[in-house]
Design a protein around this motif. Structure first.
Motif, PDB file in Angstrom:
ATOM      1  N   GLN A 121      99.778   5.402  47.540  1.00 50.46           N
ATOM      2  CA  GLN A 121      98.621   4.530  47.838  1.00 50.46           C
ATOM      3  C   GLN A 121      98.575   3.631  46.606  1.00 50.46           C
ATOM      4  OE1 GLN A 121      97.924   8.751  45.426  1.00 50.46           O
ATOM      5  NE2 GLN A 121      95.548   8.762  46.812  1.00 50.46           N
ATOM      6  N   SER A 122      99.517   2.525  47.510  1.00 55.44           N
ATOM      7  CA  SER A 122     100.002   1.756  46.820  1.00 55.44           C
ATOM      8  C   SER A 122      99.691   0.353  46.454  1.00 55.44           C
ATOM      9  CB  SER A 122     101.449   1.068  47.180  1.00 55.44           C
ATOM     10  OG  SER A 122     101.779   1.560  47.696  1.00 55.44           O
ATOM     11  N   ASP A 123      98.013   0.650  47.617  1.00 56.07           N
ATOM     12  CA  ASP A 123      96.973  -0.750  47.648  1.00 56.07           C
ATOM     13  C   ASP A 123      96.487  -1.176  46.340  1.00 56.07           C
ATOM     14  OD1 ASP A 123      99.558  -1.656  49.472  1.00 56.07           O
ATOM     15  OD2 ASP A 123      97.664  -1.050  51.347  1.00 56.07           O
ATOM     16  N   VAL A 124      96.391  -0.329  45.178  1.00 54.24           N
ATOM     17  CA  VAL A 124      94.812   0.153  44.077  1.00 54.24           C
ATOM     18  C   VAL A 124      95.138  -1.256  43.700  1.00 54.24           C
ATOM     19  CG1 VAL A 124      94.406   0.780  42.761  1.00 54.24           C
ATOM     20  CG2 VAL A 124      95.391   2.375  44.293  1.00 54.24           C
ATOM     21  N   MET A 125      95.893  -2.380  43.730  1.00 55.35           N
ATOM     22  CA  MET A 125      95.599  -3.582  42.897  1.00 55.35           C
ATOM     23  C   MET A 125      95.741  -4.278  43.734  1.00 55.35           C
ATOM     24  SD  MET A 125      95.692  -3.452  39.426  1.00 55.35           S
ATOM     25  CE  MET A 125      96.043  -2.345  38.408  1.00 55.35           C
ATOM     26  N   GLN A 126      96.029  -4.501  45.266  1.00 56.24           N
ATOM     27  CA  GLN A 126      95.645  -5.489  45.884  1.00 56.24           C
ATOM     28  C   GLN A 126      94.708  -5.330  46.689  1.00 56.24           C
ATOM     29  OE1 GLN A 126      97.439  -7.524  49.764  1.00 56.24           O
ATOM     30  NE2 GLN A 126      98.100  -5.281  49.617  1.00 56.24           N
ATOM     31  N   ALA A 127      93.777  -4.272  45.942  1.00 60.05           N
ATOM     32  CA  ALA A 127      92.549  -3.873  47.054  1.00 60.05           C
ATOM     33  C   ALA A 127      91.293  -4.651  45.785  1.00 60.05           C
ATOM     34  CB  ALA A 127      91.959  -2.852  46.774  1.00 60.05           C
ATOM     35  N   ARG A 128      92.151  -4.322  44.866  1.00 63.00           N
ATOM     36  CA  ARG A 128      91.196  -5.562  43.397  1.00 63.00           C
ATOM     37  C   ARG A 128      91.249  -6.674  43.634  1.00 63.00           C
ATOM     38  NH1 ARG A 128      87.900  -7.983  41.738  1.00 63.00           N
ATOM     39  NH2 ARG A 128      87.027  -7.914  39.518  1.00 63.00           N
ATOM     40  N   TRP A 129      92.363  -6.824  43.424  1.00 58.41           N
ATOM     41  CA  TRP A 129      93.217  -8.515  42.941  1.00 58.41           C
ATOM     42  C   TRP A 129      94.272  -9.080  44.496  1.00 58.41           C
ATOM     43  CZ3 TRP A 129      90.868 -10.422  39.757  1.00 58.41           C
ATOM     44  CH2 TRP A 129      89.878  -9.700  38.383  1.00 58.41           C
ATOM     45  N   GLY A 130      93.816  -8.570  45.641  1.00 61.36           N
ATOM     46  CA  GLY A 130      94.197  -9.212  46.193  1.00 61.36           C
ATOM     47  C   GLY A 130      93.970 -10.755  46.919  1.00 61.36           C
ATOM     48  N   THR A 131      92.692 -10.791  46.752  1.00 61.41           N
ATOM     49  CA  THR A 131      92.732 -12.436  47.073  1.00 61.41           C
ATOM     50  C   THR A 131      92.328 -13.038  45.600  1.00 61.41           C
ATOM     51  OG1 THR A 131      91.168 -13.983  48.198  1.00 61.41           O
ATOM     52  CG2 THR A 131      89.928 -12.141  47.074  1.00 61.41           C
ATOM     53  N   HIS A 132      92.919 -14.660  45.983  1.00 65.62           N
ATOM     54  CA  HIS A 132      92.960 -15.063  45.036  1.00 65.62           C
ATOM     55  C   HIS A 132      91.415 -15.945  44.362  1.00 65.62           C
ATOM     56  CE1 HIS A 132      92.345 -18.491  48.647  1.00 65.62           C
ATOM     57  NE2 HIS A 132      91.869 -19.075  47.315  1.00 65.62           N
ATOM     58  N   GLY A 133      91.684 -16.367  42.786  1.00 56.51           N
ATOM     59  CA  GLY A 133      90.240 -17.057  42.105  1.00 56.51           C
ATOM     60  C   GLY A 133      89.149 -14.178  41.607  1.00 56.51           C
ATOM     61  N   ASP A 134      89.096 -15.295  40.677  1.00 54.35           N
ATOM     62  CA  ASP A 134      87.942 -14.553  40.077  1.00 54.35           C
ATOM     63  C   ASP A 134      86.611 -13.683  41.353  1.00 54.35           C
ATOM     64  OD1 ASP A 134      88.965 -13.507  37.684  1.00 54.35           O
ATOM     65  OD2 ASP A 134      88.190 -15.599  36.874  1.00 54.35           O
ATOM     66  N   HIS A 135      86.808 -12.550  41.550  1.00 51.02           N
ATOM     67  CA  HIS A 135      85.920 -12.552  42.617  1.00 51.02           C
ATOM     68  C   HIS A 135      85.438 -10.832  42.191  1.00 51.02           C
ATOM     69  CE1 HIS A 135      89.449 -10.730  43.746  1.00 51.02           C
ATOM     70  NE2 HIS A 135      89.101  -9.664  44.473  1.00 51.02           N
ATOM     71  N   PRO A 136      83.616 -10.798  42.906  1.00 51.10           N
ATOM     72  CA  PRO A 136      83.556  -9.190  42.826  1.00 51.10           C
ATOM     73  C   PRO A 136      84.108  -8.519  44.116  1.00 51.10           C
ATOM     74  CG  PRO A 136      81.991 -10.681  43.558  1.00 51.10           C
ATOM     75  CD  PRO A 136      83.605 -11.778  43.186  1.00 51.10           C
ATOM     76  N   ILE A 137      84.317  -7.376  43.423  1.00 46.91           N
ATOM     77  CA  ILE A 137      84.677  -6.166  45.290  1.00 46.91           C
ATOM     78  C   ILE A 137      84.759  -4.906  44.498  1.00 46.91           C
ATOM     79  CG2 ILE A 137      87.455  -5.901  43.762  1.00 46.91           C
ATOM     80  CD1 ILE A 137      87.004  -7.621  47.339  1.00 46.91           C
ATOM     81  N   ILE A 138      83.815  -4.084  45.441  1.00 48.62           N
ATOM     82  CA  ILE A 138      83.981  -2.635  45.772  1.00 48.62           C
ATOM     83  C   ILE A 138      85.024  -1.892  46.092  1.00 48.62           C
ATOM     84  CG2 ILE A 138      82.327  -1.495  46.193  1.00 48.62           C
ATOM     85  CD1 ILE A 138      79.993  -2.884  45.200  1.00 48.62           C
TER      86      ILE A 138
END
Lengths: 377, 269
Positions: A121-138
């Motif tokens: 379950q190690s992509d929890v942070m990549q799912a949130r912050w994987g792309t650069h810049g501040d951005h919304p994601i669900i």
């Protein structure tokens, strides 16, 4: 209508959920442990008039689903850790252009090629912050095959409603486990489609929003000719370097989900009412934890569990309350504490946060959680 | 013809430097579209990143300015979602053959009905003049201070080998021919490509002492050889020449069309 009861794998449940949600385009690239999603859809989509394409790489698969969605077709891609890394730039593109797409990441152990066939379950942070810049994601995360089906539909609904990329974050156990499921009848489902403009093409400004903060979206080819760019743009959709316009655009983009947090953030409480010791977990780790909780209860230990279903935006308020109720919060997860840190942040010191971490490819066993529970007494 | 009906006039002046060929290419595209008679609502123009990739901003079509190198994948998804739409990709040599090279050959291999226009200016213009896969051997760039050391791609040879239906090359000096070739490419069912030789006096010309934009365009006239005549010339005679015209035009199954047939089959079962 005859009941739709099957022995079904989590990955196949994604495919069936996507179809029932109205998805008619899939672009992907083979990668373990998610390949069954594409394999299933390569057969199923043409049967219902949809299209599947195996692209030349993960990056192009992400680009293709955004292109298809702009054409008005609900679109899905699926991958695992390394492919998820490759998709990140275009996930950011979907975020800033507000094009609805659903991305499935059936997690494997990392970094790099890592552990392709073992759970993590190690992509929890990549799912949130994987792309650069501040951005919304669900980011949604299921724990059963049936929930995988339901959540895939929810992922499409949320993506269409809020014009945001939605990530369905699964672990390998949920992707590959077979369970007996009875799927609901199609007419019982709630399906949400993107809001379209009601104004004339001349009046249409693609990125102006009313109080909903979500601009209506015209599909390409429907008479509303407009410009879409990954550059920061103004309400007309064209690039801008003016600080006041940048601020308006990026503030709306980054706050639009806040308005809907009550309907986006989901979690499941079990035995929390009288709990003195808490567990906060998700995905397959929640299944082991539930077993541990039952065993502890049999021994008279008042343990309660919150299973997180929406990882991002994080259910900070609920975890804060829970922290004020219990002495300890145990956080079992197949990584080195990505959500434990978030729980720590949410409880603000009110309860002791006890991580249970594992990264050796072995799932968390109930005994391991039970041991921690006993240490917390 | 009235070019203005196809342009977003409020977006002018454009970003291109004086002497750049990209504006001539834009005019050629609009002539081609006009001659075919396509409705603006039914045209999508998709681009990646770079000077050429700013073209969609100026045209009154459905326009999509994507990430660097990825215009073709976005266009592929859009074309599959809306097969009735005419999808044009505008790209540069760096965008299409370096970062996007894999997508270029695979779109040609699928023979999907897109028209890709590659403006080849031998350089990364927008980022200030770095070496590209199309910078001629020995020419200078900001990242090739000792001269370019790598071979170039033969863009037409590459896409022909990959399976494209239609491939042509032209210079912006030969503007009328360029419009006609683009018209043929747009009309072709299948993957079509036109390599547009477009001078960059700012980022490539200056460092290589190629003169002004006008001089660079006039030089294209000297270097250009029609494809028919090139067939009669030896490789030595063709060295440093620009072969212009239709390089290949053939009938091959088109991808989306094939897919639609598969859908009919799958639905009959």
């Amino acid at each position: 209508m005859k009941p739709r009861t099957y022995m079904m794998q989590g990955n196949v449940a994604v495919a069936e959920g996507a179809i029932d949600a109205g998805c008619r385009f899939f672009a992907g690239y083979p990668i373990t442990p998610s390949s069954e999603i594409g394999e299933t859809l390569s057969k199923r989509l043409p049967e219902i008039g949809g299209k599947f394409i195996q692209m030349e790489d993960e990056i192009s698969a992400m680009g293709a689903v955004i292109g298809a969605s702009l054409g008005g077709v609900k679109s899905l891609t699926a991958t695992s850790g390394p492919g998820f890394s490759l998709k990140q730039e275009n996930i950011g593109y979907a975020s800033i252009t507000e094009v609805p797409v659903v991305i499935v990441n059936v997690m494997r152990g990392g970094p790099s090629t890592g552990l392709p066939t073992l759970p993590s379950q190690s992509d929890v942070m990549q799912a949130r912050w994987g792309t650069h810049g501040d951005h919304p994601i669900i980011v949604l995360t299921p724990a059963t095959v049936r929930e995988t089906y339901d959540m895939t539909i929810q992922a499409f609904n949320m993506s269409e409603k809020y014009r945001v990329p939605v990530i369905l974050l699964m672990d390998e156990i949920i992707g590959h486990v077979y369970e007996k499921v009875t799927l609901p009848n199609i007419d019982e489902l709630t399906i949400i489609n993107r809001k379209k403009p009601t104004c004339s093409a001349q009046e249409y400004l693609p990125y102006i929003a009313d109080e909903t903060l979500i601009p209506p979206m015209a599909n390409f080819g429907e008479g509303y000719r407009y410009h879409v760019t990954g550059l920061v743009h103004d309400e007309t959709g064209f690039p801008t370097n003016k600080t006041d316009q940048i601020e308006v655009m990026l503030n709306r983009l980054n706050s639009k989900l806040d308005k809907y947090s009550d309907e986006i953030i989901q979690y499941e409480d079990t035995f929390t009412e009288d709990a003195k010791i808490g567990i906060v977990t998700y995905g397959s780790s929640a299944r082991s934890s539930k077993n541990a909780m039952r065993k502890a209860r049999e021994q008279g230990i008042p343990v309660g569990m919150i299973r997180i279903q929406t990882l991002w935006p994080f259910p900070t308020e609920r975890i804060y309350e829970f922290g004020r109720q219990v002495s300890h919060i145990i956080v079992p997860e197949l990584n080195l504490g990505q959500i434990a840190h978030e729980v720590e942040h949410a409880v603000k010191g009110a309860a002791e946060v006890v991580p249970v971490n594992k990264i050796n490819g072995d799932p968390i066993h109930p005994e391991e959680v039970l041991l921690k529970i006993k240490e917390c007494i | 013809m009235d070019y203005l009906q196809y342009l977003r006039l409020d977006k002018f002046p454009h970003i291109w430097c004086a002497g750049c060929g990209d504006g001539i290419a834009l005019k050629a595209i609009l002539r081609a579209v006009h001659n075919i008679g396509w409705e603006k609502d039914n045209i999508a123009m998709v681009s990646g990143i770079g000077c050429s990739s700013r073209t969609p901003g100026y045209v009154d079509f459905n326009t999509l300015h994507t990430t660097h190198g990825r215009a073709i994948p976005f266009a592929t998804g859009l074309k599959m979602a809306r097969p009735e739409m005419n999808v044009i990709v505008v790209s540069g040599d760096g965008d299409a053959t370096a970062i996007g090279g894999n997508h270029l050959i695979h779109a040609a291999r699928r023979n999907i009905d897109l028209t890709v226009l590659i403006y080849n200016n031998h350089i990364y213009g927008m980022t200030g003049g770095q070496v590209s896969p199309e910078t001629p051997m020995g020419d200078f760039a900001t990242t090739a201070p000792y001269g370019a050391m790598e071979n170039n791609f033969d863009i037409s040879g590459l896409t022909i080998a990959a399976g494209a239906s239609f491939v042509a090359r032209c210079t912006v000096y030969h503007a009328n021919l360029l419009g006609k070739l683009i018209e043929k490419a747009l009309s072709k069912k299948g993957f079509s490509l036109v390599e547009v030789m477009s001078p960059c006096p700012t980022a490539y010309g200056k460092i290589n002492k190629k003169g002004t934009g006008n001089e660079m365009i006039l030089n294209q006239k000297q270097l250009a050889v029609r494809v028919e005549r090139a067939k009669t010339m030896s490789p030595e005679e063709l060295k440093n020449k620009i072969i212009i015209g239709t390089i290949i035009d053939r009938e091959l199954p088109e991808y989306v069309n094939t897919y639609e047939k598969i859908i009919s089959q799958a639905q009959r079962r």
